[in-house]
Design a protein around this motif. Structure first.
Motif, mmCIF file in Angstrom:
data_model
loop_
_atom_site.group_PDB
_atom_site.id
_atom_site.type_symbol
_atom_site.label_atom_id
_atom_site.label_comp_id
_atom_site.label_asym_id
_atom_site.label_seq_id
_atom_site.Cartn_x
_atom_site.Cartn_y
_atom_site.Cartn_z
ATOM 1 N N ILE A 40 0.873 -1.176 0.000
ATOM 2 C CA ILE A 40 0.000 0.000 0.000
ATOM 3 C C ILE A 40 0.910 1.225 0.000
ATOM 4 N N PRO A 41 0.890 2.006 -1.068
ATOM 5 C CA PRO A 41 1.786 3.162 -1.127
ATOM 6 C C PRO A 41 1.344 4.271 -0.178
ATOM 7 N N ARG A 42 2.307 5.098 0.208
ATOM 8 C CA ARG A 42 1.980 6.265 1.035
ATOM 9 C C ARG A 42 1.142 7.253 0.226
ATOM 10 N N LYS A 43 1.546 7.432 -1.001
ATOM 11 C CA LYS A 43 0.880 8.388 -1.879
ATOM 12 C C LYS A 43 0.341 7.643 -3.093
ATOM 13 N N LEU A 44 -0.917 7.800 -3.337
ATOM 14 C CA LEU A 44 -1.597 7.105 -4.420
ATOM 15 C C LEU A 44 -1.351 7.823 -5.741
ATOM 16 N N ALA A 59 -9.518 3.985 -1.755
ATOM 17 C CA ALA A 59 -8.099 3.779 -2.029
ATOM 18 C C ALA A 59 -7.266 4.848 -1.321
ATOM 19 N N THR A 60 -7.743 6.083 -1.336
ATOM 20 C CA THR A 60 -7.044 7.172 -0.652
ATOM 21 C C THR A 60 -7.029 6.939 0.856
ATOM 22 N N LYS A 61 -8.168 6.543 1.412
ATOM 23 C CA LYS A 61 -8.247 6.290 2.860
ATOM 24 C C LYS A 61 -7.294 5.183 3.290
ATOM 25 N N ILE A 62 -7.251 4.111 2.519
ATOM 26 C CA ILE A 62 -6.398 2.982 2.903
ATOM 27 C C ILE A 62 -4.924 3.369 2.803
ATOM 28 N N CYS A 63 -4.584 4.210 1.845
ATOM 29 C CA CYS A 63 -3.196 4.668 1.716
ATOM 30 C C CYS A 63 -2.821 5.592 2.870
ATOM 31 N N GLU A 64 -3.742 6.460 3.270
ATOM 32 C CA GLU A 64 -3.465 7.367 4.385
ATOM 33 C C GLU A 64 -3.245 6.594 5.681
ATOM 34 N N LYS A 65 -4.007 5.535 5.892
ATOM 35 C CA LYS A 65 -3.931 4.784 7.141
ATOM 36 C C LYS A 65 -2.810 3.742 7.131
ATOM 37 N N PHE A 66 -2.653 3.004 6.033
ATOM 38 C CA PHE A 66 -1.736 1.855 6.003
ATOM 39 C C PHE A 66 -0.560 2.024 5.044
ATOM 40 N N GLY A 68 2.881 2.866 3.082
ATOM 41 C CA GLY A 68 4.282 2.978 3.416
ATOM 42 C C GLY A 68 4.850 1.832 4.216
ATOM 43 N N TYR A 69 4.007 0.948 4.723
ATOM 44 C CA TYR A 69 4.523 -0.229 5.429
ATOM 45 C C TYR A 69 5.069 -1.193 4.407
ATOM 46 N N ASP A 70 5.779 -2.187 4.876
ATOM 47 C CA ASP A 70 6.394 -3.134 3.956
ATOM 48 C C ASP A 70 5.347 -3.729 3.016
ATOM 49 N N ARG A 71 4.538 -4.633 3.499
ATOM 50 C CA ARG A 71 3.431 -5.212 2.743
ATOM 51 C C ARG A 71 2.354 -5.595 3.748
ATOM 52 N N ILE A 72 1.121 -5.578 3.320
ATOM 53 C CA ILE A 72 0.018 -5.979 4.187
ATOM 54 C C ILE A 72 -0.558 -7.287 3.658
ATOM 55 N N GLU A 73 -0.670 -8.251 4.562
ATOM 56 C CA GLU A 73 -1.299 -9.528 4.219
ATOM 57 C C GLU A 73 -2.809 -9.305 4.165
#
Length: 131
Positions: A40-44, A59-66, A68-73
């Motif tokens: 999930i990128p920091r900036k969409l 998509a914007t909400k999920i990027c704002e919250k999650f 920049g982390y490595d990867r989300i399962e």
């Protein structure tokens, strides 16, 4: 139908995501990415796959919250998927025969009978006593 879903059927990760983007869009995420990990990128950026899957707002909400982390399962959410399938089977029973429902979902007629029977039992338990 998705507003009636018990969020506790979701794995913890998906519960957190559902709080941000709602259950309907969380299910879209599961259908598309379930069983895999996703970055999930920091900036969409325009044209990102998340926009196609969720729409720009979620998509914007999920990027704002999650982001920049490595990867989300993204779990497959099998309990929820089965529950949704069973709800669809119950609705289909109003207009289709058991054999047609079995073919539609790739199940046996015996499995359809068990699903319908379980539903009748749970309704009997939930109904209050008359006297």
């Amino acid at each position: 139908m998705t507003s009636d879903i018990n969020i506790s059927l979701l794995p913890k990760t998906l519960q957190e995501i559902a709080q941000e983007i709602g259950i309907s869009d969380t299910l879209k995420l599961v259908r598309h990415y379930g069983g895999t990990s996703v970055y999930i990128p920091r900036k969409l950026k325009v044209g990102h796959e998340l926009i196609a899957v969720l729409g720009i707002d979620s998509a914007t909400k999920i990027c704002e919250k999650f982001g920049g982390y490595d990867r989300i399962e993204i779990p497959k959410a099998q309990m929820l998927t089965l529950e949704l399938r069973n709800i669809e089977i119950l609705n289909d029973k109003k207009v289709l025969s058991r054999s047609k429902i079995a073919r539609k979902y790739g199940l046996t007629e015996r499995q359809i009978t068990k699903i319908l029977h379980r539903n009748r039992q749970s309704q009997a338990i939930e109904q209050p006593a008359l006297f």
